[in-house]
Design a protein around this motif. Structure first.
Motif, short mmCIF file in Angstrom:
data_model
loop_
_atom_site.label_atom_id
_atom_site.label_comp_id
_atom_site.label_asym_id
_atom_site.label_seq_id
_atom_site.Cartn_x
_atom_site.Cartn_y
_atom_site.Cartn_z
N PRO A 152 0.80 -1.24 0.00
CA PRO A 152 0.00 0.00 0.00
C PRO A 152 0.82 1.28 0.00
O PRO A 152 0.28 2.36 -0.25
CB PRO A 152 -0.81 -0.12 1.29
CG PRO A 152 -0.93 -1.59 1.54
CD PRO A 152 0.39 -2.14 1.10
N ASP A 153 2.14 1.20 0.28
CA ASP A 153 2.97 2.41 0.25
C ASP A 153 3.49 2.73 -1.15
O ASP A 153 4.40 3.54 -1.33
CB ASP A 153 4.15 2.28 1.22
CG ASP A 153 5.11 1.15 0.85
OD1 ASP A 153 4.83 0.42 -0.13
OD2 ASP A 153 6.12 0.97 1.55
N ALA B 185 11.30 -1.13 -4.90
CA ALA B 185 11.31 -0.14 -5.97
C ALA B 185 10.00 0.64 -5.90
O ALA B 185 8.98 0.12 -5.41
CB ALA B 185 11.44 -0.81 -7.34
N ARG B 186 10.01 1.86 -6.40
CA ARG B 186 8.80 2.68 -6.41
C ARG B 186 7.92 2.30 -7.61
O ARG B 186 8.42 2.06 -8.71
CB ARG B 186 9.15 4.16 -6.50
CG ARG B 186 9.86 4.71 -5.26
CD ARG B 186 10.13 6.20 -5.42
NE ARG B 186 10.80 6.73 -4.25
CZ ARG B 186 10.17 7.18 -3.17
NH1 ARG B 186 8.84 7.14 -3.12
NH2 ARG B 186 10.83 7.66 -2.14
N ARG C 240 0.88 -2.15 7.16
CA ARG C 240 1.75 -2.25 8.35
C ARG C 240 2.83 -3.32 8.20
O ARG C 240 3.93 -3.14 8.71
CB ARG C 240 0.89 -2.55 9.59
CG ARG C 240 -0.09 -1.44 9.93
CD ARG C 240 -1.02 -1.86 11.06
NE ARG C 240 -0.31 -2.05 12.31
CZ ARG C 240 -0.87 -2.55 13.42
NH1 ARG C 240 -2.15 -2.92 13.40
NH2 ARG C 240 -0.17 -2.68 14.51
N TRP C 241 2.52 -4.43 7.51
CA TRP C 241 3.45 -5.54 7.49
C TRP C 241 3.59 -6.19 6.12
O TRP C 241 2.68 -6.12 5.28
CB TRP C 241 3.00 -6.64 8.47
CG TRP C 241 2.85 -6.20 9.88
CD1 TRP C 241 3.84 -5.79 10.74
CD2 TRP C 241 1.63 -6.09 10.60
NE1 TRP C 241 3.31 -5.45 11.95
CE2 TRP C 241 1.95 -5.62 11.90
CE3 TRP C 241 0.30 -6.34 10.30
CZ2 TRP C 241 1.00 -5.40 12.88
CZ3 TRP C 241 -0.67 -6.12 11.27
CH2 TRP C 241 -0.29 -5.65 12.54
N LEU C 242 4.73 -6.83 5.97
CA LEU C 242 4.93 -7.85 4.95
C LEU C 242 4.96 -9.19 5.66
O LEU C 242 5.26 -9.28 6.84
CB LEU C 242 6.26 -7.65 4.22
CG LEU C 242 6.51 -6.31 3.54
CD1 LEU C 242 7.94 -6.26 3.00
CD2 LEU C 242 5.51 -6.06 2.43
N LEU D 247 6.76 -2.73 7.94
CA LEU D 247 7.12 -1.83 6.86
C LEU D 247 7.67 -0.51 7.38
O LEU D 247 8.50 0.13 6.74
CB LEU D 247 5.90 -1.57 5.96
CG LEU D 247 5.68 -2.59 4.85
CD1 LEU D 247 4.34 -2.38 4.17
CD2 LEU D 247 6.79 -2.51 3.82
N ALA D 248 7.23 -0.10 8.56
CA ALA D 248 7.69 1.18 9.11
C ALA D 248 9.08 1.08 9.71
O ALA D 248 9.90 2.00 9.58
CB ALA D 248 6.69 1.68 10.15
N ASP D 249 9.36 -0.03 10.41
CA ASP D 249 10.62 -0.13 11.15
C ASP D 249 11.51 -1.29 10.73
O ASP D 249 12.63 -1.43 11.24
CB ASP D 249 10.33 -0.25 12.65
CG ASP D 249 9.42 -1.43 12.99
OD1 ASP D 249 9.21 -2.30 12.12
OD2 ASP D 249 8.90 -1.47 14.12
#
Length: 449
Positions: free
Chosen positions: A272-273, A289-290, A329-331, A346-348
């Motif tokens: 989602p990011d 990658a974006r 939040r996660w993978l 995903l954040a940390d």
């Protein structure tokens, strides 16, 4: 069982196959055939469709079933029951048809099985011919045109397989699959040469989208379609991710991981990011990658796993399938060699092992996520798909169902579609010891409660 049809598709017979310690007992009954003796064989391919005759090249009824099943590589037509090195294992006695057009036969074939490779005939075909077999003339005993054909499939009305689509080619070895949620079109890639096939919703046969070798892509593994209609394809040992426009079949980008030995980009997920995250089965690294493709031609090394709880085992397949939580939040990834599931923030970048209840997940290959908390694990060598229910923070999971369908043939990956879970039968175990069971296929598993 095998339901036998003629070239018009009319049902003209049925065969029941039962495995025993002495081989496979085959009981067949036919109707509406010319009186006399008719050749009867097990053929190598599980496809009852027109195809080329091996001797003339002309298209004939049921030619797609190929030649006689010959796991012993005898290349010789002979008597039923002869040793595998002397004759085809698919040789069967002639069927005697009476004046009323009906005939039946029961025969125990000692050279085949329904479950043990390479002698398994499950998924192959039975063919009845117009003339008697003389058991001498190559390649088919002079038995003439093919009158009836039936694919050997599970005699279970409760089977969870609700659909099948085939892929043409003798060495496809498909591995990855992705579904475009806008159209329900699926895409499948070849590990052998990187070809990409398109499978429109409801189709029973895949069509080639892009031949292998395009933009340097020699293999295709994990795949996903992004919201813009681009197909992202992990390139395995090439260490790259190719991006295709599914509308045109053209390659629009080719992203390369940093150079290094022993790399294998195996699967990827669109999070989602608005980034794509990629697993490397040999090197303890996650890349990203974006989606905007504004980061040049390289994949970014995102998370070094060597300092985490994940222990990569040398010369083994480690992280493989990967999914992302809908809330961003996660993978979650599976380590094939150990069967462990790993949650990755995903954040940390924090890595935590998921506590799994309900048994072994080793040889877990692809992952598919449905409804946010239903995780499907494809266990290739075990011919199994396992469903796990995840808790709210993805810290634990429980195996709630396992499917071991006879139609599975070394499945590797799966994708969620409207009709069910589309499962790729890769047959990677046949790459070193061919031949595979043709045609290659994708089966749809009904995963409704």
């Amino acid at each position: 069982m095998a339901q036998l049809v003629d070239a018009k598709g009319d049902v003209k017979g049925r065969a029941v196959l039962t495995e025993s310690p002495g081989g496979v007992d085959i009981a067949i009954s036919v109707r509406g055939l010319p009186p006399g003796r008719h050749g009867f064989h097990i053929h190598e391919k599980g496809l009852c469709a027109p195809g080329p005759d091996a001797s003339t090249g002309e298209t004939v009824a049921f030619g797609a079933a190929g030649g006689h099943f010959d796991p012993g590589h005898s290349r010789n037509h002979g008597q039923p029951g002869q040793p595998l090195h002397l004759a085809h294992a698919g040789e069967l006695p002639n069927i005697e048809v009476g004046a009323d057009g009906n005939g039946s036969l029961r025969y125990l074939n000692p050279n085949v099985s329904l479950s043990r490779e390479p002698s398994s005939v499950f998924g192959r075909s039975l063919v009845v011919h117009d003339q008697p077999d003389d058991y001498v003339t190559d390649p088919a005993g002079g038995s003439g045109p093919r009158l009836l054909c039936g694919v050997i499939s599970a005699d279970r009305p409760s089977s969870s397989i609700s659909g099948r689509a085939t892929i043409e080619g003798t060495a496809v070895y498909p591995e990855g699959i992705a579904v475009d949620t806008r159209t329900e079109t699926a895409y499948v890639g070849s590990t052998r040469d990187g070809s990409i096939w398109r499978l429109p919703s409801g189709a029973d046969k895949a069509e080639l989208l892009q031949a292998g070798g395009a933009a340097g892509r020699q293999a295709a593994f994990g795949m996903k379609v992004d919201p813009a209609g681009r197909l992202w394809v992990a390139g395995g040992p090439q260490g790259n991710v190719a991006v295709l426009d599914v509308a045109t079949g053209m390659t629009v980008a080719n992203l390369q991981a940093p150079k290094g030995s022993h790399t294998f980009l195996n699967d990827l997920v669109i999070a989602p990011d608005n980034r794509v995250y990629v697993t490397d089965s040999f090197r303890p690294m996650l890349y990203r990658a974006r989606l905007a493709l504004d980061g040049g031609t390289s994949l970014e090394p995102w998370l070094d796993l060597s300092g985490t709880s994940i222990r990569y085992q040398p010369n083994q397949i480690n992280l493989n399938g990967i999914v992302a939580s809908p809330d961003g939040r996660w993978l979650m990834a599976i380590q094939l060699v150990t069967g462990q599931l790993w949650r990755i923030g995903l954040a940390d970048g924090m890595v935590t092992e998921v506590a799994v209840q309900g048994g072994d997940l080793r040889r877990g290959d692809g992952l598919a996520l449905r409804a946010g908390n239903e995780l499907y694990v494809v266990r290739n060598q075990d011919n199994e798909v396992a469903r796990l229910d995840l808790n709210s923070d993805w810290s634990s999971a429980r195996v709630t169902r396992r499917w071991n369908e006879p139609e599975f043939n070394f499945p590797t990956t799966a994708a969620v579609g409207r009709s069910g879970l589309m499962v790729v039968n890769a047959q990677l175990d046949k790459m070193k010891q061919p031949p595979p069971l043709l045609p290659f296929d994708v089966v749809t598993l009904d995963v409704a409660p």
